[in-house]
Design an enzyme around this catalytic site. Structure first.
Site, PDB file in Angstrom:
ATOM      1  N   ASP A  22       6.405  46.141  36.077  1.00  0.00           N
ATOM      2  CA  ASP A  22       7.577  46.882  36.534  1.00  0.00           C
ATOM      3  C   ASP A  22       8.825  46.022  36.491  1.00  0.00           C
ATOM      4  O   ASP A  22       9.937  46.524  36.487  1.00  0.00           O
ATOM      5  CB  ASP A  22       7.357  47.403  37.956  1.00  0.00           C
ATOM      6  CG  ASP A  22       7.264  46.265  38.968  1.00  0.00           C
ATOM      7  OD1 ASP A  22       6.805  45.177  38.589  1.00  0.00           O
ATOM      8  OD2 ASP A  22       7.650  46.469  40.130  1.00  0.00           O
ATOM      9  N   ARG A  26      10.603  39.561  39.588  1.00  0.00           N
ATOM     10  CA  ARG A  26      10.332  39.534  41.019  1.00  0.00           C
ATOM     11  C   ARG A  26       8.912  40.020  41.317  1.00  0.00           C
ATOM     12  O   ARG A  26       8.034  39.229  41.605  1.00  0.00           O
ATOM     13  CB  ARG A  26      11.381  40.389  41.757  1.00  0.00           C
ATOM     14  CG  ARG A  26      11.270  40.367  43.272  1.00  0.00           C
ATOM     15  CD  ARG A  26      12.350  41.254  43.895  1.00  0.00           C
ATOM     16  NE  ARG A  26      12.364  42.570  43.292  1.00  0.00           N
ATOM     17  CZ  ARG A  26      11.538  43.552  43.651  1.00  0.00           C
ATOM     18  NH1 ARG A  26      10.650  43.362  44.595  1.00  0.00           N
ATOM     19  NH2 ARG A  26      11.603  44.727  43.053  1.00  0.00           N
ATOM     20  N   GLU A  27       8.668  41.323  41.241  1.00  0.00           N
ATOM     21  CA  GLU A  27       7.317  41.826  41.518  1.00  0.00           C
ATOM     22  C   GLU A  27       6.345  41.487  40.389  1.00  0.00           C
ATOM     23  O   GLU A  27       5.223  41.102  40.622  1.00  0.00           O
ATOM     24  CB  GLU A  27       7.351  43.348  41.709  1.00  0.00           C
ATOM     25  CG  GLU A  27       7.660  43.772  43.122  1.00  0.00           C
ATOM     26  CD  GLU A  27       7.294  45.233  43.344  1.00  0.00           C
ATOM     27  OE1 GLU A  27       7.034  45.954  42.378  1.00  0.00           O
ATOM     28  OE2 GLU A  27       7.265  45.636  44.518  1.00  0.00           O
ATOM     29  N   ASP A  34       4.413  53.694  36.609  1.00  0.00           N
ATOM     30  CA  ASP A  34       5.389  53.323  35.595  1.00  0.00           C
ATOM     31  C   ASP A  34       4.824  53.522  34.193  1.00  0.00           C
ATOM     32  O   ASP A  34       5.477  54.082  33.310  1.00  0.00           O
ATOM     33  CB  ASP A  34       5.803  51.859  35.775  1.00  0.00           C
ATOM     34  CG  ASP A  34       6.486  51.608  37.106  1.00  0.00           C
ATOM     35  OD1 ASP A  34       5.939  52.056  38.119  1.00  0.00           O
ATOM     36  OD2 ASP A  34       7.541  50.964  37.121  1.00  0.00           O
ATOM     37  N   TRP A  92       0.513  58.764  39.967  1.00  0.00           N
ATOM     38  CA  TRP A  92       0.228  57.340  39.764  1.00  0.00           C
ATOM     39  C   TRP A  92      -1.225  57.176  39.296  1.00  0.00           C
ATOM     40  O   TRP A  92      -1.482  56.562  38.263  1.00  0.00           O
ATOM     41  CB  TRP A  92       0.468  56.571  41.066  1.00  0.00           C
ATOM     42  CG  TRP A  92       1.861  56.060  41.214  1.00  0.00           C
ATOM     43  CD1 TRP A  92       2.264  54.755  41.129  1.00  0.00           C
ATOM     44  CD2 TRP A  92       3.042  56.821  41.469  1.00  0.00           C
ATOM     45  NE1 TRP A  92       3.621  54.665  41.314  1.00  0.00           N
ATOM     46  CE2 TRP A  92       4.131  55.924  41.529  1.00  0.00           C
ATOM     47  CE3 TRP A  92       3.307  58.172  41.650  1.00  0.00           C
ATOM     48  CZ2 TRP A  92       5.437  56.332  41.757  1.00  0.00           C
ATOM     49  CZ3 TRP A  92       4.607  58.591  41.885  1.00  0.00           C
ATOM     50  CH2 TRP A  92       5.648  57.674  41.930  1.00  0.00           C
ATOM     51  N   GLU A 312      16.851  50.932  37.603  1.00  0.00           N
ATOM     52  CA  GLU A 312      15.971  51.824  38.369  1.00  0.00           C
ATOM     53  C   GLU A 312      16.759  52.988  38.940  1.00  0.00           C
ATOM     54  O   GLU A 312      16.354  54.128  38.859  1.00  0.00           O
ATOM     55  CB  GLU A 312      15.318  51.071  39.528  1.00  0.00           C
ATOM     56  CG  GLU A 312      14.499  51.995  40.429  1.00  0.00           C
ATOM     57  CD  GLU A 312      14.081  51.340  41.723  1.00  0.00           C
ATOM     58  OE1 GLU A 312      13.216  51.918  42.398  1.00  0.00           O
ATOM     59  OE2 GLU A 312      14.602  50.285  42.075  1.00  0.00           O
TER      60      GLU A 312
END
Length: 456
Positions: A22, A26-27, A34, A92, A312
Protein backbone atom coordinates in the site's frame (compact mmCIF):
# COMPACT_ATOMS: atom_id res chain seq x y z
CA UNK A 1 -4.50 12.84 -18.38
CA UNK A 2 -0.99 11.97 -19.58
CA UNK A 3 0.46 13.13 -16.27
CA UNK A 4 -2.13 11.10 -14.37
CA UNK A 5 -1.14 7.97 -16.32
CA UNK A 6 2.52 8.58 -15.48
CA UNK A 7 1.61 9.18 -11.82
CA UNK A 8 -0.18 5.84 -11.81
CA UNK A 9 2.86 4.07 -13.23
CA UNK A 10 5.15 5.64 -10.63
CA UNK A 11 2.81 4.55 -7.84
CA UNK A 12 2.80 1.00 -9.17
CA UNK A 13 6.58 0.91 -9.60
CA UNK A 14 7.03 2.15 -6.03
CA UNK A 15 4.71 -0.47 -4.57
CA UNK A 16 5.20 -3.60 -6.69
CA UNK A 17 8.53 -4.65 -5.25
CA UNK A 18 8.40 -8.32 -4.23
CA UNK A 19 4.83 -7.96 -2.95
CA UNK A 20 2.17 -5.38 -3.92
CA UNK A 21 2.15 -2.94 -1.00
CA UNK A 22 0.00 0.00 0.00
CA UNK A 23 3.01 2.29 0.41
CA UNK A 24 6.76 2.06 -0.20
CA UNK A 25 7.75 4.19 2.81
CA UNK A 26 5.69 3.75 5.94
CA UNK A 27 3.30 0.78 6.24
CA UNK A 28 4.66 -1.19 3.27
CA UNK A 29 1.77 -3.60 3.72
CA UNK A 30 0.24 -6.01 1.23
CA UNK A 31 -3.40 -5.03 1.83
CA UNK A 32 -5.85 -7.38 0.15
CA UNK A 33 -8.41 -4.65 -0.54
CA UNK A 34 -5.89 -2.55 -2.44
CA UNK A 35 -4.87 -5.40 -4.70
CA UNK A 36 -8.47 -6.43 -5.26
CA UNK A 37 -9.43 -3.07 -6.77
CA UNK A 38 -6.10 -2.40 -8.50
CA UNK A 39 -5.28 -5.71 -10.18
CA UNK A 40 -7.04 -4.85 -13.47
CA UNK A 41 -5.15 -1.56 -13.79
CA UNK A 42 -1.91 -3.18 -12.66
CA UNK A 43 -2.15 -5.76 -15.43
CA UNK A 44 -2.99 -3.01 -17.93
CA UNK A 45 0.03 -0.86 -17.08
CA UNK A 46 2.65 -3.56 -16.46
CA UNK A 47 3.34 -7.28 -16.63
CA UNK A 48 2.84 -7.81 -12.89
CA UNK A 49 1.71 -11.45 -13.07
CA UNK A 50 4.75 -12.80 -11.13
CA UNK A 51 4.27 -10.29 -8.30
CA UNK A 52 0.57 -11.10 -8.01
CA UNK A 53 1.19 -14.86 -8.18
CA UNK A 54 3.75 -14.72 -5.38
CA UNK A 55 1.48 -12.51 -3.27
CA UNK A 56 -1.39 -14.98 -3.60
CA UNK A 57 0.88 -17.64 -2.09
CA UNK A 58 1.31 -15.32 0.91
CA UNK A 59 -2.47 -14.98 1.11
CA UNK A 60 -2.87 -18.76 1.19
CA UNK A 61 -0.30 -19.10 3.96
CA UNK A 62 -1.98 -16.46 6.11
CA UNK A 63 -5.62 -17.46 5.65
CA UNK A 64 -7.45 -18.23 8.90
CA UNK A 65 -8.68 -21.82 9.46
CA UNK A 66 -12.33 -20.66 9.28
CA UNK A 67 -11.78 -19.04 5.87
CA UNK A 68 -11.21 -15.43 6.85
CA UNK A 69 -8.52 -13.66 4.85
CA UNK A 70 -5.69 -11.81 6.54
CA UNK A 71 -6.09 -8.18 5.48
CA UNK A 72 -2.32 -7.89 5.07
CA UNK A 73 -0.19 -10.61 3.49
CA UNK A 74 2.53 -11.24 4.43
CA UNK A 75 1.96 -9.85 7.96
CA UNK A 76 3.97 -6.74 8.73
CA UNK A 77 3.30 -6.55 12.48
CA UNK A 78 1.92 -8.49 15.41
CA UNK A 79 -1.90 -8.70 15.00
CA UNK A 80 -3.87 -6.28 17.18
CA UNK A 81 -7.11 -6.81 19.08
CA UNK A 82 -9.31 -5.75 16.13
CA UNK A 83 -7.37 -7.63 13.46
CA UNK A 84 -9.30 -10.95 13.55
CA UNK A 85 -12.64 -9.11 13.38
CA UNK A 86 -11.60 -6.95 10.42
CA UNK A 87 -10.31 -10.00 8.55
CA UNK A 88 -13.93 -10.87 7.77
CA UNK A 89 -14.36 -7.67 5.73
CA UNK A 90 -16.22 -8.13 2.44
CA UNK A 91 -14.44 -6.62 -0.54
CA UNK A 92 -11.08 -7.06 1.16
CA UNK A 93 -11.38 -10.80 1.63
CA UNK A 94 -12.89 -11.11 -1.84
CA UNK A 95 -9.48 -10.25 -3.28
CA UNK A 96 -8.80 -13.97 -2.78
CA UNK A 97 -11.27 -14.51 -5.64
CA UNK A 98 -10.91 -11.30 -7.65
CA UNK A 99 -7.13 -11.43 -8.13
CA UNK A 100 -6.79 -15.05 -9.37
CA UNK A 101 -9.84 -14.53 -11.57
CA UNK A 102 -8.34 -11.38 -13.14
CA UNK A 103 -5.02 -13.14 -13.76
CA UNK A 104 -6.82 -16.03 -15.44
CA UNK A 105 -8.96 -13.78 -17.64
CA UNK A 106 -5.87 -11.90 -18.85
CA UNK A 107 -3.67 -14.92 -19.48
CA UNK A 108 -5.88 -18.00 -19.79
CA UNK A 109 -3.65 -19.72 -17.21
CA UNK A 110 -5.87 -22.22 -15.39
CA UNK A 111 -3.05 -23.11 -13.03
CA UNK A 112 -3.52 -19.85 -11.13
CA UNK A 113 -7.11 -20.92 -10.47
CA UNK A 114 -6.14 -24.45 -9.45
CA UNK A 115 -3.43 -23.18 -7.08
CA UNK A 116 -5.83 -20.84 -5.29
CA UNK A 117 -9.13 -22.70 -5.59
CA UNK A 118 -9.12 -24.05 -2.03
CA UNK A 119 -8.42 -20.58 -0.63
CA UNK A 120 -11.19 -19.09 -2.77
CA UNK A 121 -13.63 -21.75 -1.57
CA UNK A 122 -12.83 -21.22 2.11
CA UNK A 123 -13.28 -17.46 1.88
CA UNK A 124 -16.58 -17.72 0.01
CA UNK A 125 -17.80 -20.33 2.48
CA UNK A 126 -16.98 -17.96 5.34
CA UNK A 127 -18.86 -15.08 3.68
CA UNK A 128 -21.89 -17.32 3.16
CA UNK A 129 -21.61 -18.38 6.80
CA UNK A 130 -21.95 -14.73 7.83
CA UNK A 131 -25.20 -14.56 5.87
CA UNK A 132 -26.48 -17.74 7.52
CA UNK A 133 -26.26 -15.98 10.89
CA UNK A 134 -28.86 -13.36 9.91
CA UNK A 135 -31.71 -13.36 12.42
CA UNK A 136 -35.45 -12.86 11.82
CA UNK A 137 -35.22 -9.56 13.69
CA UNK A 138 -32.58 -8.30 11.26
CA UNK A 139 -34.24 -9.44 8.03
CA UNK A 140 -37.26 -11.54 7.19
CA UNK A 141 -38.31 -13.32 4.03
CA UNK A 142 -37.29 -16.36 2.00
CA UNK A 143 -33.79 -15.09 1.23
CA UNK A 144 -32.78 -13.66 4.60
CA UNK A 145 -30.10 -16.32 5.02
CA UNK A 146 -28.32 -14.92 1.98
CA UNK A 147 -28.20 -11.40 3.40
CA UNK A 148 -24.87 -10.47 5.03
CA UNK A 149 -25.75 -8.25 7.99
CA UNK A 150 -23.55 -9.62 10.78
CA UNK A 151 -19.85 -9.13 11.31
CA UNK A 152 -17.56 -6.19 10.65
CA UNK A 153 -16.63 -4.62 7.30
CA UNK A 154 -14.46 -1.71 6.25
CA UNK A 155 -17.37 -0.71 4.03
CA UNK A 156 -16.97 1.64 1.09
CA UNK A 157 -13.93 3.39 2.66
CA UNK A 158 -12.50 6.76 1.58
CA UNK A 159 -15.99 7.85 0.53
CA UNK A 160 -16.19 11.67 0.36
CA UNK A 161 -18.35 13.02 3.15
CA UNK A 162 -18.37 9.73 5.08
CA UNK A 163 -15.93 8.97 7.90
CA UNK A 164 -14.37 5.50 8.17
CA UNK A 165 -16.29 4.84 11.37
CA UNK A 166 -19.59 5.77 9.67
CA UNK A 167 -18.79 3.40 6.81
CA UNK A 168 -18.07 0.54 9.20
CA UNK A 169 -20.96 1.11 11.60
CA UNK A 170 -23.77 1.31 9.02
CA UNK A 171 -26.27 -1.28 10.34
CA UNK A 172 -27.88 -1.80 6.91
CA UNK A 173 -24.67 -2.18 4.92
CA UNK A 174 -25.17 -3.69 1.50
CA UNK A 175 -21.54 -4.45 0.65
CA UNK A 176 -21.41 -8.00 2.04
CA UNK A 177 -24.53 -9.20 0.25
CA UNK A 178 -23.40 -7.59 -3.01
CA UNK A 179 -20.09 -9.48 -2.89
CA UNK A 180 -21.84 -12.71 -1.96
CA UNK A 181 -23.68 -12.42 -5.29
CA UNK A 182 -20.78 -11.09 -7.38
CA UNK A 183 -18.06 -13.41 -6.09
CA UNK A 184 -20.48 -16.33 -6.27
CA UNK A 185 -20.85 -15.84 -10.00
CA UNK A 186 -17.07 -15.66 -10.41
CA UNK A 187 -16.68 -18.84 -8.34
CA UNK A 188 -19.19 -20.62 -10.57
CA UNK A 189 -17.16 -19.65 -13.65
CA UNK A 190 -13.91 -20.71 -11.97
CA UNK A 191 -15.39 -24.08 -10.96
CA UNK A 192 -16.64 -24.66 -14.52
CA UNK A 193 -13.18 -23.84 -15.87
CA UNK A 194 -11.62 -26.40 -13.52
CA UNK A 195 -14.18 -29.05 -14.47
CA UNK A 196 -15.98 -29.01 -11.11
CA UNK A 197 -19.59 -29.01 -12.31
CA UNK A 198 -21.24 -29.70 -8.93
CA UNK A 199 -19.35 -26.84 -7.29
CA UNK A 200 -20.29 -24.55 -10.16
CA UNK A 201 -23.99 -25.36 -9.77
CA UNK A 202 -23.88 -24.69 -6.02
CA UNK A 203 -22.10 -21.36 -6.45
CA UNK A 204 -24.51 -20.33 -9.19
CA UNK A 205 -27.51 -21.07 -6.94
CA UNK A 206 -25.97 -19.20 -4.01
CA UNK A 207 -25.25 -16.17 -6.18
CA UNK A 208 -28.80 -16.15 -7.55
CA UNK A 209 -30.25 -16.29 -4.03
CA UNK A 210 -27.90 -13.51 -2.92
CA UNK A 211 -29.21 -11.31 -5.75
CA UNK A 212 -32.77 -11.90 -4.54
CA UNK A 213 -31.68 -11.21 -0.98
CA UNK A 214 -30.08 -7.94 -2.07
CA UNK A 215 -33.24 -6.82 -3.84
CA UNK A 216 -35.37 -7.68 -0.82
CA UNK A 217 -33.14 -5.98 1.74
CA UNK A 218 -31.71 -2.97 -0.08
CA UNK A 219 -34.19 -1.98 -2.81
CA UNK A 220 -37.89 -1.29 -3.14
CA UNK A 221 -38.94 -3.68 -5.90
CA UNK A 222 -35.67 -3.04 -7.70
CA UNK A 223 -35.57 0.71 -7.06
CA UNK A 224 -32.67 2.07 -5.01
CA UNK A 225 -33.28 4.92 -2.59
CA UNK A 226 -29.96 6.45 -1.60
CA UNK A 227 -28.08 9.73 -1.86
CA UNK A 228 -24.77 7.89 -2.30
CA UNK A 229 -23.52 7.10 -5.79
CA UNK A 230 -21.82 3.90 -4.63
CA UNK A 231 -25.14 2.14 -4.02
CA UNK A 232 -26.15 2.63 -7.66
CA UNK A 233 -22.72 1.83 -9.10
CA UNK A 234 -22.30 -1.42 -7.18
CA UNK A 235 -25.82 -2.68 -7.92
CA UNK A 236 -25.40 -2.04 -11.65
CA UNK A 237 -21.80 -3.29 -11.95
CA UNK A 238 -22.55 -6.49 -10.01
CA UNK A 239 -25.77 -7.15 -12.00
CA UNK A 240 -27.95 -7.08 -8.90
CA UNK A 241 -30.83 -5.46 -10.81
CA UNK A 242 -32.81 -6.34 -13.89
CA UNK A 243 -31.80 -4.67 -17.17
CA UNK A 244 -34.63 -2.12 -17.12
CA UNK A 245 -33.96 -1.46 -13.46
CA UNK A 246 -30.28 -0.95 -14.23
CA UNK A 247 -31.15 1.59 -16.94
CA UNK A 248 -33.29 3.50 -14.45
CA UNK A 249 -30.57 3.33 -11.80
CA UNK A 250 -27.93 4.50 -14.32
CA UNK A 251 -30.12 7.47 -15.27
CA UNK A 252 -30.47 8.37 -11.61
CA UNK A 253 -26.73 7.98 -11.10
CA UNK A 254 -26.02 10.23 -14.08
CA UNK A 255 -28.33 12.90 -12.69
CA UNK A 256 -26.70 12.63 -9.25
CA UNK A 257 -23.26 13.21 -10.79
CA UNK A 258 -24.54 16.21 -12.76
CA UNK A 259 -26.24 17.73 -9.71
CA UNK A 260 -22.99 17.21 -7.78
CA UNK A 261 -21.16 19.42 -10.29
CA UNK A 262 -19.68 16.41 -12.12
CA UNK A 263 -17.99 15.27 -8.92
CA UNK A 264 -18.06 11.73 -7.59
CA UNK A 265 -18.81 10.71 -4.01
CA UNK A 266 -17.94 7.02 -4.39
CA UNK A 267 -15.33 5.29 -2.27
CA UNK A 268 -12.75 2.53 -2.35
CA UNK A 269 -14.84 -0.36 -3.67
CA UNK A 270 -17.17 1.27 -6.19
CA UNK A 271 -15.03 4.00 -7.79
CA UNK A 272 -13.33 1.49 -10.16
CA UNK A 273 -16.72 0.79 -11.78
CA UNK A 274 -18.15 4.33 -11.87
CA UNK A 275 -17.07 5.52 -15.33
CA UNK A 276 -17.65 2.11 -16.89
CA UNK A 277 -21.24 2.01 -15.60
CA UNK A 278 -21.97 5.51 -16.91
CA UNK A 279 -20.43 4.79 -20.31
CA UNK A 280 -22.19 1.44 -20.68
CA UNK A 281 -25.60 3.07 -20.34
CA UNK A 282 -24.86 5.91 -22.74
CA UNK A 283 -23.52 8.60 -20.40
CA UNK A 284 -20.03 8.77 -21.92
CA UNK A 285 -19.95 12.58 -21.76
CA UNK A 286 -20.61 12.46 -18.02
CA UNK A 287 -17.89 9.84 -17.57
CA UNK A 288 -15.35 12.05 -19.32
CA UNK A 289 -16.39 15.14 -17.42
CA UNK A 290 -15.73 13.14 -14.27
CA UNK A 291 -12.32 12.07 -15.55
CA UNK A 292 -11.39 15.62 -16.57
CA UNK A 293 -12.76 17.26 -13.43
CA UNK A 294 -10.03 19.69 -12.28
CA UNK A 295 -11.45 20.26 -8.79
CA UNK A 296 -11.61 17.94 -5.80
CA UNK A 297 -12.90 15.35 -5.61
CA UNK A 298 -11.49 14.54 -9.04
CA UNK A 299 -8.55 12.69 -10.57
CA UNK A 300 -6.95 15.75 -12.16
CA UNK A 301 -6.99 17.89 -9.01
CA UNK A 302 -3.77 16.24 -7.85
CA UNK A 303 -2.19 16.81 -11.25
CA UNK A 304 -2.93 20.50 -10.95
CA UNK A 305 -1.16 20.47 -7.59
CA UNK A 306 1.97 18.99 -9.10
CA UNK A 307 1.61 15.45 -7.79
CA UNK A 308 4.00 12.84 -9.18
CA UNK A 309 2.11 9.80 -7.90
CA UNK A 310 -1.52 9.07 -7.00
CA UNK A 311 -2.89 10.26 -3.67
CA UNK A 312 -5.11 8.40 -1.24
CA UNK A 313 -7.44 11.30 -0.61
CA UNK A 314 -8.81 13.72 -3.15
CA UNK A 315 -7.33 16.71 -1.30
CA UNK A 316 -3.84 15.65 -0.22
CA UNK A 317 -2.86 19.31 -0.75
CA UNK A 318 -5.60 21.89 -0.23
CA UNK A 319 -6.44 24.83 -2.48
CA UNK A 320 -3.87 26.98 -0.67
CA UNK A 321 -1.06 24.50 -1.28
CA UNK A 322 -1.01 23.23 2.28
CA UNK A 323 -0.71 19.54 3.08
CA UNK A 324 -3.87 18.27 4.70
CA UNK A 325 -3.67 16.44 7.98
CA UNK A 326 -5.05 12.95 7.47
CA UNK A 327 -7.00 11.74 10.48
CA UNK A 328 -6.79 7.98 10.85
CA UNK A 329 -7.59 5.27 13.33
CA UNK A 330 -4.31 3.73 14.47
CA UNK A 331 -5.96 0.33 14.81
CA UNK A 332 -7.22 0.23 11.26
CA UNK A 333 -4.51 2.11 9.43
CA UNK A 334 -4.95 3.88 6.09
CA UNK A 335 -6.13 2.01 3.03
CA UNK A 336 -3.29 2.67 0.69
CA UNK A 337 0.16 4.05 0.29
CA UNK A 338 2.22 6.89 1.65
CA UNK A 339 3.87 8.76 -1.16
CA UNK A 340 6.49 11.44 -1.64
CA UNK A 341 5.13 14.07 -4.00
CA UNK A 342 6.55 17.33 -5.31
CA UNK A 343 4.33 20.41 -5.40
CA UNK A 344 4.47 23.31 -7.83
CA UNK A 345 6.33 25.34 -5.22
CA UNK A 346 9.23 22.87 -5.41
CA UNK A 347 8.65 21.58 -1.88
CA UNK A 348 8.18 17.91 -1.14
CA UNK A 349 5.16 16.55 0.67
CA UNK A 350 4.50 13.22 2.40
CA UNK A 351 0.99 12.08 1.58
CA UNK A 352 -1.18 9.03 1.27
CA UNK A 353 -2.07 7.34 -1.99
CA UNK A 354 -5.06 5.43 -3.30
CA UNK A 355 -5.36 2.78 -6.01
CA UNK A 356 -8.03 4.68 -7.96
CA UNK A 357 -5.86 4.20 -11.05
CA UNK A 358 -8.40 1.62 -12.26
CA UNK A 359 -9.79 4.50 -14.33
CA UNK A 360 -7.28 3.64 -17.05
CA UNK A 361 -8.51 0.09 -17.39
CA UNK A 362 -11.86 1.62 -18.34
CA UNK A 363 -10.27 4.29 -20.52
CA UNK A 364 -8.31 1.82 -22.65
CA UNK A 365 -11.12 -0.71 -23.04
CA UNK A 366 -14.00 1.45 -24.33
CA UNK A 367 -15.45 0.02 -27.55
CA UNK A 368 -15.76 3.13 -29.73
CA UNK A 369 -18.29 1.41 -31.99
CA UNK A 370 -20.79 1.48 -29.12
CA UNK A 371 -20.63 5.18 -28.24
CA UNK A 372 -22.35 8.13 -29.88
CA UNK A 373 -20.82 9.93 -32.86
CA UNK A 374 -20.27 13.03 -30.71
CA UNK A 375 -18.39 11.07 -28.08
CA UNK A 376 -16.36 8.85 -30.44
CA UNK A 377 -13.82 11.52 -31.37
CA UNK A 378 -13.20 12.41 -27.71
CA UNK A 379 -12.84 8.75 -26.73
CA UNK A 380 -10.30 8.05 -29.48
CA UNK A 381 -8.37 11.22 -28.71
CA UNK A 382 -7.95 10.42 -25.05
CA UNK A 383 -7.17 6.76 -25.69
CA UNK A 384 -4.48 7.84 -28.15
CA UNK A 385 -3.02 10.39 -25.75
CA UNK A 386 -2.88 7.85 -22.91
CA UNK A 387 -1.15 5.27 -25.09
CA UNK A 388 1.31 7.97 -26.20
CA UNK A 389 2.03 8.78 -22.58
CA UNK A 390 2.75 5.12 -21.85
CA UNK A 391 4.91 4.79 -24.96
CA UNK A 392 6.94 7.90 -24.13
CA UNK A 393 7.40 6.72 -20.58
CA UNK A 394 8.77 3.32 -21.52
CA UNK A 395 10.77 4.33 -24.62
CA UNK A 396 12.21 7.66 -23.50
CA UNK A 397 13.41 7.11 -19.93
CA UNK A 398 16.47 9.34 -20.17
CA UNK A 399 14.83 12.25 -18.36
CA UNK A 400 13.72 10.02 -15.52
CA UNK A 401 17.14 8.34 -15.31
CA UNK A 402 18.85 11.74 -15.23
CA UNK A 403 16.62 12.87 -12.38
CA UNK A 404 17.36 9.66 -10.52
CA UNK A 405 21.09 10.06 -11.15
CA UNK A 406 21.04 13.61 -9.77
CA UNK A 407 19.26 12.42 -6.67
CA UNK A 408 21.71 9.56 -6.22
CA UNK A 409 24.72 11.87 -6.65
CA UNK A 410 23.30 14.15 -4.00
CA UNK A 411 22.76 11.20 -1.68
CA UNK A 412 26.32 9.97 -2.28
CA UNK A 413 27.68 13.42 -1.40
CA UNK A 414 25.58 13.49 1.77
CA UNK A 415 26.76 9.99 2.67
CA UNK A 416 30.42 10.91 2.15
CA UNK A 417 30.00 13.96 4.38
CA UNK A 418 28.34 11.83 7.07
CA UNK A 419 31.17 9.30 6.78
CA UNK A 420 33.79 12.05 7.25
CA UNK A 421 32.00 13.41 10.31
CA UNK A 422 31.70 9.92 11.72
CA UNK A 423 35.46 9.35 11.36
CA UNK A 424 36.14 12.67 13.12
CA UNK A 425 33.78 11.68 15.93
CA UNK A 426 35.39 8.23 16.15
CA UNK A 427 38.84 9.86 16.45
CA UNK A 428 37.64 12.09 19.29
CA UNK A 429 36.05 9.08 20.99
CA UNK A 430 39.30 7.10 20.78
CA UNK A 431 41.24 10.03 22.27
CA UNK A 432 38.73 10.31 25.11
CA UNK A 433 38.92 6.56 25.67
CA UNK A 434 42.74 6.76 25.88
CA UNK A 435 42.57 9.57 28.41
CA UNK A 436 39.98 7.65 30.44
CA UNK A 437 42.18 4.54 30.47
CA UNK A 438 45.13 6.62 31.70
CA UNK A 439 43.02 8.12 34.49
CA UNK A 440 41.79 4.66 35.47
CA UNK A 441 45.38 3.34 35.48
CA UNK A 442 46.56 6.16 37.76
CA UNK A 443 43.54 5.67 40.02
CA UNK A 444 44.27 1.96 40.39
CA UNK A 445 47.94 2.63 41.15
CA UNK A 446 46.97 5.21 43.84
CA UNK A 447 44.56 2.71 45.38
CA UNK A 448 47.26 0.04 45.54
CA UNK A 449 49.75 2.47 47.09
CA UNK A 450 47.20 3.49 49.71
CA UNK A 451 46.41 -0.14 50.42
CA UNK A 452 50.12 -0.92 50.97
CA UNK A 453 50.39 2.04 53.36
CA UNK A 454 47.41 0.78 55.34
CA UNK A 455 48.94 -2.68 55.58
CA UNK A 456 52.17 -1.17 56.95
Amino acid sequence: VNRLVKNSIWSQKGNFCDVPTDCPTRERAGWTGDMGVFIETGLTLMDCYPVAEKWLAECRLNQYPDGRMANIAPPNARPGYMTPMLCMSAGWGDAAILVPYALYKRTGDRKILADNYAMMQRWYGFLLGRAQQTTDEQQGGDYAKYTVLNGMDYGEWCEPGITPMQAMMNPRKSVGTAYLAYSGRLMAEVADTLGKADDAANYRDTAANAVKAYRAAFTENGVIHSDRQCEYVRAIAFALLGEDESKTAAATLNQMVIENGYHLNTGFLSTPFLCDVLAKYGYVDTAYKLLLQPDAPGWLYEVGKGATTVWETWTGIDANGQKQRIERNEILGPVACMIHATGKDGKTYDMYAIPYMYIFGWLFSIDTSKVSENAREAVLRYQTECYKALFEYFTEPQTFLKQKQEVMEKKVTEYQECQRRFKDAQKLMNEAKSELNQVMKLTIEDWRANNRQLNV
